[in-house]
Write an enzyme that holds these catalytic residues in place. Structure first.
Site, PDB file in Angstrom:
ATOM      1  N   CYS A  25      15.980  17.922  18.422  1.00  0.00           N
ATOM      2  CA  CYS A  25      14.870  17.719  19.884  1.00  0.00           C
ATOM      3  C   CYS A  25      16.275  18.604  21.028  1.00  0.00           C
ATOM      4  O   CYS A  25      17.124  17.335  21.299  1.00  0.00           O
ATOM      5  CB  CYS A  25      14.595  16.119  19.986  1.00  0.00           C
ATOM      6  N   CYS A  54      17.621  12.103  26.845  1.00  0.00           N
ATOM      7  CA  CYS A  54      16.549  10.587  26.569  1.00  0.00           C
ATOM      8  C   CYS A  54      17.037   9.519  26.176  1.00  0.00           C
ATOM      9  O   CYS A  54      17.343   9.184  24.906  1.00  0.00           O
ATOM     10  CB  CYS A  54      15.629  11.633  25.450  1.00  0.00           C
ATOM     11  N   CYS A  85      15.690   7.523  21.499  1.00  0.00           N
ATOM     12  CA  CYS A  85      16.042   8.472  20.558  1.00  0.00           C
ATOM     13  C   CYS A  85      17.244   8.083  20.508  1.00  0.00           C
ATOM     14  O   CYS A  85      17.689   7.983  21.475  1.00  0.00           O
ATOM     15  CB  CYS A  85      15.800   9.489  19.593  1.00  0.00           C
ATOM     16  N   CYS A 122       8.413  16.214  21.907  1.00  0.00           N
ATOM     17  CA  CYS A 122       9.304  14.813  21.530  1.00  0.00           C
ATOM     18  C   CYS A 122       8.729  15.441  20.267  1.00  0.00           C
ATOM     19  O   CYS A 122       8.257  15.555  19.598  1.00  0.00           O
ATOM     20  CB  CYS A 122       8.936  14.094  21.922  1.00  0.00           C
ATOM     21  N   GLU A 143      -4.256 -13.806  17.543  1.00  0.00           N
ATOM     22  CA  GLU A 143      -3.183 -12.868  19.156  1.00  0.00           C
ATOM     23  C   GLU A 143      -3.904 -13.351  19.671  1.00  0.00           C
ATOM     24  O   GLU A 143      -4.791 -14.080  20.438  1.00  0.00           O
ATOM     25  CB  GLU A 143      -4.099 -12.251  18.228  1.00  0.00           C
ATOM     26  N   CYS A 181      10.343  -7.140  13.635  1.00  0.00           N
ATOM     27  CA  CYS A 181      10.882  -5.732  14.036  1.00  0.00           C
ATOM     28  C   CYS A 181      12.561  -5.789  15.524  1.00  0.00           C
ATOM     29  O   CYS A 181      12.697  -5.140  15.992  1.00  0.00           O
ATOM     30  CB  CYS A 181       9.543  -5.415  14.972  1.00  0.00           C
TER      31      CYS A 181
HETATM   32  N1  SAH Z   1       0.607  -8.289  12.789  1.00  0.00           N
HETATM   33  C1  SAH Z   1       0.010  -6.689  14.126  1.00  0.00           C
HETATM   34  C2  SAH Z   1       0.911  -7.228  15.080  1.00  0.00           C
HETATM   35  C3  SAH Z   1       2.192  -6.861  15.542  1.00  0.00           C
HETATM   36  S1  SAH Z   1       2.592  -7.096  17.099  1.00  0.00           S
HETATM   37  C4  SAH Z   1       0.079  -5.473  13.504  1.00  0.00           C
HETATM   38  O1  SAH Z   1       0.482  -5.347  11.977  1.00  0.00           O
HETATM   39  O2  SAH Z   1      -0.713  -4.638  13.937  1.00  0.00           O
HETATM   40  C5  SAH Z   1       2.692  -8.534  17.733  1.00  0.00           C
HETATM   41  C6  SAH Z   1       1.946  -9.046  18.039  1.00  0.00           C
HETATM   42  O3  SAH Z   1       1.540 -10.139  18.358  1.00  0.00           O
HETATM   43  C7  SAH Z   1       0.852  -7.896  20.077  1.00  0.00           C
HETATM   44  O4  SAH Z   1      -0.263  -7.307  19.411  1.00  0.00           O
HETATM   45  C8  SAH Z   1       0.926  -9.030  20.376  1.00  0.00           C
HETATM   46  O5  SAH Z   1      -0.489  -9.080  21.552  1.00  0.00           O
HETATM   47  C9  SAH Z   1       0.943 -10.396  19.815  1.00  0.00           C
HETATM   48  N2  SAH Z   1       1.354 -12.023  20.043  1.00  0.00           N
HETATM   49  C10 SAH Z   1       2.342 -11.817  21.494  1.00  0.00           C
HETATM   50  N3  SAH Z   1       3.235 -12.907  21.589  1.00  0.00           N
HETATM   51  C11 SAH Z   1       1.960 -13.540  20.930  1.00  0.00           C
HETATM   52  C12 SAH Z   1       1.648 -15.481  21.140  1.00  0.00           C
HETATM   53  N4  SAH Z   1       3.039 -16.186  21.765  1.00  0.00           N
HETATM   54  N5  SAH Z   1       0.781 -15.505  20.159  1.00  0.00           N
HETATM   55  C13 SAH Z   1       0.097 -14.632  19.586  1.00  0.00           C
HETATM   56  N6  SAH Z   1       0.112 -13.522  19.561  1.00  0.00           N
HETATM   57  C14 SAH Z   1       1.279 -13.131  20.266  1.00  0.00           C
END
Ligand code: SAH
Length: 492
Positions: free
Chosen positions: A96, A102, A105, A197, A371, A447
């Site tokens: 890129c 940027c 990355c 990108c 969630e 993550c």
């Molecule tokens: N397991 C899902 C999302 C993972 S990302 C997947 O693989 O797609 C993390 C998620 O946690 C997000 O959707 C975010 O909105 C949520 N989140 C953040 N803080 C939270 C909390 N205190 N309790 C419940 N969910 C939460």
């Protein structure tokens, strides 16, 4: 000795030593030579001279570099790469053209093999250093088949370039200055050639160009952070991997979007698969990108994609994994590690739109998904319906509030808990509840390996055993690494 020299000498003798003086007696703008031996968490090269640590952006392990000192603390400092005296064998030319400035990355100038090796080591190091595990069972990282143009989602800030052209791109590292990918200018100025990108989808360029041209034509200003004026803040684009459907959402600093029908005509005329066009109003002075709600301009309220045989509807504000190929592998591993036989009660915490929940449901008695984002739970319920899954129950709220309620008040105990928290990791109250509940197994999808290591330390100090660690590269060219971990109850 000249008058000036003696004065400087006198000042040096009389002046109290400043506490932030660096250990090497270096001054800003001095040049020095350093061998890079490691990578920092923000992707900078790290080199040491007599115990003094230098962080050098765009340098990679193995480089011998002449660097200019920029900011100096007592035992560490930041420097700019001036000349590459010897290039590392792992150095590659970024694909890129704006990879350097940027902020999207950080590792494009490092070979993909070296990126993978560093990420795997990063997970191991965090588990040892932060988690206190002596010899963590880290399996070789699972990398991508094709590490470019993988991201199915991007949120592009909209603003102006240095010459005043409308611009869409990404922020420079540690700044809110836009590095333009696409520009548009009327009158005497000509546009700069567009850039696609390196990790994003090619279709983004045409969509951004159309939005900028529409802004230009109807004099709709870009948002400016310093004055909190202007309208268009970001453009969110999400593409279906298996469906080629596209969702576009403009984030605006206003309650209404003028000329939105014309924008819809222009975007739909691209015939690039757009099925959903909306805007989200965000009038706050904040770094949070999306507003709390959205309004439709044209099309459906969602786009559709598939993961592992299930179909998912994803609306503008919901979280959805950004790397579809690796997500399939990640979820398959998470389900395998859960070792379900069909009789288990499973909690899927931080469940988003229910993607992991539905993968688990097939082999469980019941799945409880939790969630915090209400729109994501609406999607999750809809997703259970369209996939004819009837043994999942979804709750809106904080995992740390809902789980104690499910367990302590309703007496629902999980045999297996899956957690997939954001970068800050699990809340302490949630960990405490899991420790009291003592499920047979915990599958932790992370993550951020440093908060993962912190949370595993807590769980493994209180009845759980670290069985399996599998890093995945979900985010090539960046410093981020995803990990799936299995814990089992010690006495199970
Ligand atoms: N397991 C899902 C999302 C993972 S990302 C997947 O693989 O797609 C993390 C998620 O946690 C997000 O959707 C975010 O909105 C949520 N989140 C953040 N803080 C939270 C909390 N205190 N309790 C419940 N969910 C939460």
């Amino acid at each position: 000795m000249s008058g000036w020299d003696s004065a400087a000498c006198w000042i040096r003798m009389c002046a109290k030593p400043r506490s932030d003086k660096n250990a090497m007696n270096w001054k800003k703008n001095d040049l020095t030579t350093v061998r890079i031996t490691d990578i920092g968490i923000n992707g900078e090269g790290i080199g040491k001279i007599d115990g003094f640590t230098l962080f050098v952006r765009d340098a990679v392990p193995g480089d011998l570099a002449e660097v200019r000192l920029m900011k100096l603390k007592k035992h560490y400092g930041y420097a700019r790469l001036e000349h590459l005296l010897e290039a590392s064998e792992d150095r590659v030319v970024p694909s890129c053209p704006v990879a350097g400035p940027c902020g999207g990355c950080q590792l494009q100038h490092l070979s993909y093999e070296a990126q993978l090796a560093w990420k795997e080591q990063q997970v191991r190091n965090d588990l040892i250093r932060i988690g206190g595990f002596e010899n963590p069972p880290v399996h070789p990282i699972i990398g991508m088949d094709q590490p470019l143009h993988y991201r199915n989602k991007a949120q592009f800030p909209i603003g102006y370039d240095r010459e005043g052209r409308l611009a869409a791109g990404f922020f420079a590292a540690h700044s809110h200055r836009i590095i333009p990918l696409v520009t548009a200018s009327g009158g005497h100025q000509s546009d700069v050639p567009d850039i696609t990108c390196g990790i994003g989808k090619e279709i983004n360029t045409a969509i951004l160009k159309t939005v900028l041209n529409w802004m230009l034509k109807y004099r709709i200003p870009a948002y400016q952070e310093d004055t909190h004026e202007g309208v268009v803040r970001h453009v969110l684009i999400r593409c279906g991997y298996h469906t080629d459907e596209v969702l576009v959402c403009l984030v605006i600093n206003a309650e209404k979007l003028p000329y939105s029908e014309v924008l819809a005509d222009m975007l739909y005329d691209l015939r690039c698969g757009i099925v959903s066009l909306s805007f989200s109003s965000n009038t706050k002075r904040t770094n949070v990108i999306l507003g709390d709600s959205y309004q439709m301009i044209r099309g459906q309220e969602y786009m559709t994609d598939r993961i592992g045989g299930n179909e998912f509807r994803i609306s503008p504000l919901s979280f959805y994994q950004v790397n579809p190929q690796q997500t399939e592998r990640l979820y398959r591993k998470a389900v395998e590690l859960a070792q379900l036989t069909g009789s288990e009660t499973v909690f899927d915490l931080y469940c988003g739109i229910g993607t992991i929940s539905l993968s688990l449901a097939e082999k469980s008695a019941a799945v409880y998904g939790v969630e915090i984002v209400p729109q994501a739970i609406e999607d999750a319920r809809q997703n259970a319906l369209i996939n004819a899954v009837d043994n999942v129950h979804f709750y809106v709220g904080k995992a740390e509030e809902i789980v104690p309620e499910l367990y302590a008040q309703q007496g629902i105990r999980a045999d297996v808990v899956v957690v997939d928290p954001p970068r800050k990791g699990c809340d302490a109250v949630l960990l405490e509840t899991m420790i009291r509940m003592q499920p047979e197994r915990v599958v932790y999808v992370s993550c951020n390996s440093s908060t993962l290591a912190r949370d595993l330390k807590e769980l493994c100090g209180n009845g759980f055993c670290l069985e399996y660690v599998q890093p995945f590269d979900q985010f090539s060219m960046t410093t981020h690494v995803e990990t799936v971990v299995l814990l089992s109850r010690k006495d199970a």
